[in-house]
Design a protein around this motif. Sequence first.
Motif, PDB file in Angstrom:
ATOM      1  N   ILE A  12      13.374 -13.868   7.665  1.00 35.77           N
ATOM      2  CA  ILE A  12      12.095 -12.802   6.312  1.00 35.77           C
ATOM      3  C   ILE A  12      13.134 -11.697   7.143  1.00 35.77           C
ATOM      4  N   LEU A  13      13.005 -10.602   6.834  1.00 39.11           N
ATOM      5  CA  LEU A  13      13.316  -9.844   7.337  1.00 39.11           C
ATOM      6  C   LEU A  13      12.260  -8.646   7.778  1.00 39.11           C
ATOM      7  N   ALA A  14      11.704  -7.972   8.557  1.00 42.02           N
ATOM      8  CA  ALA A  14      10.352  -7.308   8.523  1.00 42.02           C
ATOM      9  C   ALA A  14      10.701  -5.307   8.518  1.00 42.02           C
ATOM     10  N   ILE A  15      10.212  -4.825   8.397  1.00 41.61           N
ATOM     11  CA  ILE A  15       9.833  -3.577   8.873  1.00 41.61           C
ATOM     12  C   ILE A  15       8.888  -3.131   9.318  1.00 41.61           C
ATOM     13  N   GLY A  16       8.928  -2.741  10.719  1.00 37.00           N
ATOM     14  CA  GLY A  16       7.547  -1.696  10.876  1.00 37.00           C
ATOM     15  C   GLY A  16       7.019  -1.149  12.381  1.00 37.00           C
ATOM     16  N   PRO A  17       6.089  -0.776  12.509  1.00 37.94           N
ATOM     17  CA  PRO A  17       5.853  -0.405  13.845  1.00 37.94           C
ATOM     18  C   PRO A  17       6.724  -0.068  15.233  1.00 37.94           C
ATOM     19  N   GLN A  18       6.272   0.341  16.387  1.00 34.29           N
ATOM     20  CA  GLN A  18       7.495   0.032  17.394  1.00 34.29           C
ATOM     21  C   GLN A  18       6.242  -0.537  18.230  1.00 34.29           C
ATOM     22  N   GLU A  19       6.455  -2.035  19.006  1.00 39.06           N
ATOM     23  CA  GLU A  19       6.019  -2.765  19.552  1.00 39.06           C
ATOM     24  C   GLU A  19       5.143  -3.309  18.476  1.00 39.06           C
ATOM     25  N   TRP A  20       5.171  -3.609  17.226  1.00 34.89           N
ATOM     26  CA  TRP A  20       5.011  -4.726  16.389  1.00 34.89           C
ATOM     27  C   TRP A  20       4.879  -6.641  16.917  1.00 34.89           C
ATOM     28  N   ASP A  21       3.084  -6.577  17.186  1.00 30.50           N
ATOM     29  CA  ASP A  21       2.799  -8.426  16.969  1.00 30.50           C
ATOM     30  C   ASP A  21       3.893  -9.036  16.737  1.00 30.50           C
ATOM     31  N   VAL A  22       3.984  -8.819  15.563  1.00 32.31           N
ATOM     32  CA  VAL A  22       5.233  -9.410  14.500  1.00 32.31           C
ATOM     33  C   VAL A  22       6.247 -10.019  15.106  1.00 32.31           C
ATOM     34  N   CYS A  60      12.894  -8.021  13.151  1.00 32.70           N
ATOM     35  CA  CYS A  60      12.249  -7.230  12.571  1.00 32.70           C
ATOM     36  C   CYS A  60      13.089  -5.523  13.051  1.00 32.70           C
ATOM     37  N   PHE A  61      12.789  -4.856  12.520  1.00 38.27           N
ATOM     38  CA  PHE A  61      13.578  -3.809  12.032  1.00 38.27           C
ATOM     39  C   PHE A  61      12.415  -2.401  12.383  1.00 38.27           C
ATOM     40  N   THR A  62      12.502  -1.524  13.393  1.00 34.51           N
ATOM     41  CA  THR A  62      11.496  -0.368  13.012  1.00 34.51           C
ATOM     42  C   THR A  62      11.863   0.879  11.492  1.00 34.51           C
ATOM     43  N   TYR A  63      11.160   1.810  12.138  1.00 37.18           N
ATOM     44  CA  TYR A  63      11.693   2.536  10.436  1.00 37.18           C
ATOM     45  C   TYR A  63      12.527   3.358  10.538  1.00 37.18           C
ATOM     46  N   GLU A  81       5.165  -3.250   7.394  1.00 35.03           N
ATOM     47  CA  GLU A  81       3.985  -2.811   8.021  1.00 35.03           C
ATOM     48  C   GLU A  81       4.148  -1.166   8.335  1.00 35.03           C
ATOM     49  N   ILE A  82       2.512  -0.660   8.205  1.00 36.25           N
ATOM     50  CA  ILE A  82       2.958   0.562   7.586  1.00 36.25           C
ATOM     51  C   ILE A  82       3.016   0.639   8.882  1.00 36.25           C
ATOM     52  N   ASP A  83       3.920   2.057   9.611  1.00 41.59           N
ATOM     53  CA  ASP A  83       5.090   2.546  10.566  1.00 41.59           C
ATOM     54  C   ASP A  83       3.342   3.497  11.579  1.00 41.59           C
ATOM     55  N   LYS A  84       2.699   2.801  11.946  1.00 42.55           N
ATOM     56  CA  LYS A  84       1.622   3.716  12.767  1.00 42.55           C
ATOM     57  C   LYS A  84       1.545   3.008  13.725  1.00 42.55           C
ATOM     58  N   GLN A  85       0.429   3.527  15.156  1.00 41.54           N
ATOM     59  CA  GLN A  85       0.717   2.529  16.533  1.00 41.54           C
ATOM     60  C   GLN A  85      -0.710   2.256  15.612  1.00 41.54           C
ATOM     61  N   LEU A 111       1.281  -0.791   0.185  1.00 46.27           N
ATOM     62  CA  LEU A 111      -0.160   0.138  -0.320  1.00 46.27           C
ATOM     63  C   LEU A 111       1.101   0.714  -0.187  1.00 46.27           C
ATOM     64  N   ASN A 112       0.131   2.273  -0.373  1.00 46.11           N
ATOM     65  CA  ASN A 112       0.632   3.722  -0.739  1.00 46.11           C
ATOM     66  C   ASN A 112       1.636   4.124   0.768  1.00 46.11           C
ATOM     67  N   ASP A 113       1.386   3.438   2.156  1.00 48.75           N
ATOM     68  CA  ASP A 113       1.705   3.872   3.486  1.00 48.75           C
ATOM     69  C   ASP A 113       2.985   2.644   3.771  1.00 48.75           C
ATOM     70  N   ARG A 114       2.513   1.479   3.130  1.00 47.17           N
ATOM     71  CA  ARG A 114       3.095   0.690   3.571  1.00 47.17           C
ATOM     72  C   ARG A 114       5.209   0.616   2.465  1.00 47.17           C
ATOM     73  N   ASN A 115       5.760   1.223   3.113  1.00 50.02           N
ATOM     74  CA  ASN A 115       6.471   2.465   2.139  1.00 50.02           C
ATOM     75  C   ASN A 115       7.956   2.421   2.516  1.00 50.02           C
ATOM     76  N   PRO A 116       8.963   1.374   3.408  1.00 53.12           N
ATOM     77  CA  PRO A 116      10.446   1.625   3.824  1.00 53.12           C
ATOM     78  C   PRO A 116      10.870   2.644   3.643  1.00 53.12           C
ATOM     79  N   LYS A 117      11.915   3.435   2.758  1.00 48.74           N
ATOM     80  CA  LYS A 117      12.165   4.449   1.777  1.00 48.74           C
ATOM     81  C   LYS A 117      13.533   3.861   2.453  1.00 48.74           C
ATOM     82  N   LEU A 118      14.351   4.195   4.184  1.00 47.37           N
ATOM     83  CA  LEU A 118      15.210   3.644   4.437  1.00 47.37           C
ATOM     84  C   LEU A 118      15.636   2.770   3.997  1.00 47.37           C
TER      85      LEU A 118
END
Length: 423
Positions: free
Chosen positions: A352-362, A374-377, A328-332, A252-259
Amino acid sequence: MKKVLIITYYWPPAGGPGVQRWLNFSKYLPDFGYQPIIYKPKNPSYPIKDTSLSSPSGVKVIEKSILEPYALAELVSKSNSKTISSGLIKSKTKQSWKERLMLFIRGNLFIPDARVLWVKPSISYLKAYIQEHSIDTIITTGPPHSLHLIGLGLKNHSPNLNWIADFRDPWTTIGYHKALRLTDMSEQKHKDLESKVLNTANQLITTSFKTQQEFLQKTKTPIEVITNGFDEISVESELSENFTISHIGSLLNDRNPKLLWRVFAELITENPVFKNFFELQLIGKTSESVLESIHSAGLEDYVSVEGYVPHKKAVSYQKSSQMLLLIEIDKQDTRGIIPGKLFEYLASQRPILAIGPQEWDVEKIISDTQSGQCFTYNQKDDLKSYVENAFDDFLNGKLNAKTKNIQQYSRKHLTQNLTHLIH
């Protein structure tokens, strides 16, 4: 065998993750003494289809026609209708007047969603069917959350009915909810309907721990977490000779880890060997803004894009990839989103290389299964080191996942957990 009525919108030939959960539960329920009866729309407007999927043998399917606003909307703009119905909503600054109008109509005239016109005819039809076939338990699964209103109507008619409401995603906190241009009155109506469902059902199921915690603040109804899972699929696939990193599913549009795109670009510039081997594969619907970001980072020559593919082919891509990307989108609000593809990633046993919000269930699941990182943005340096180390392992023939304890996420095991909730 005890009968269980499952009310679902997504069923073959629907494609995508929405169909997999109850298609597989239905497959295994007879092993535990339950006869699933599927109630589905006769003429749905599915955004994507997968003709390789079919109903499990022995599963009874009943259906009733549905009036689909999306089908009518296609007369105005087929591409915009398909985009909105699949959740790929553009940012406000890039929306055409047609898209803005369609979002306003979708959000304010069709509450909770565009399948709400199916609710009253379904209640009328199923009241008689339930009585005639002596059904004690019904299960509604959403989104679309309008299907929970069918359960609400049936429960109000027959208070002794055991109603289980399954939430594959949250309702008023789902990612696209704020993009629907809701008026204050419409927003309140969503909250009121959500409250009625949460407080009237006998049992709630969520697919994530954060959604369970959210609902615990809104109701005293029992809530069980039953995640999505994986099924053993026999697919032959050779491991890629390139350092192929693949994302399977919608971006999706916000599922976009530019880093991440910057990390790949830096490694291409700094390491000629990485440049020769690196390949980014995107399998599934990808938004224009994500592709623009990837191209802006200088990765245009290193990315291959393929649209939606049948499920077995998606599994083949997973197994042939050196690494699998989960974003995943970087939102609470998205901390409780556990994509269904995570569990199929686990079954493929690739890192698996995962990128998402802090405290993500994943993060908890990946950590418990030792299936990746798993990494944050904002962890660019750590992310870069992880990719560099993975590439070194790839060159030395040592890039493998050390996945463990994944059988708890097998579809059959999860179905057994489900049967404990069916009285």
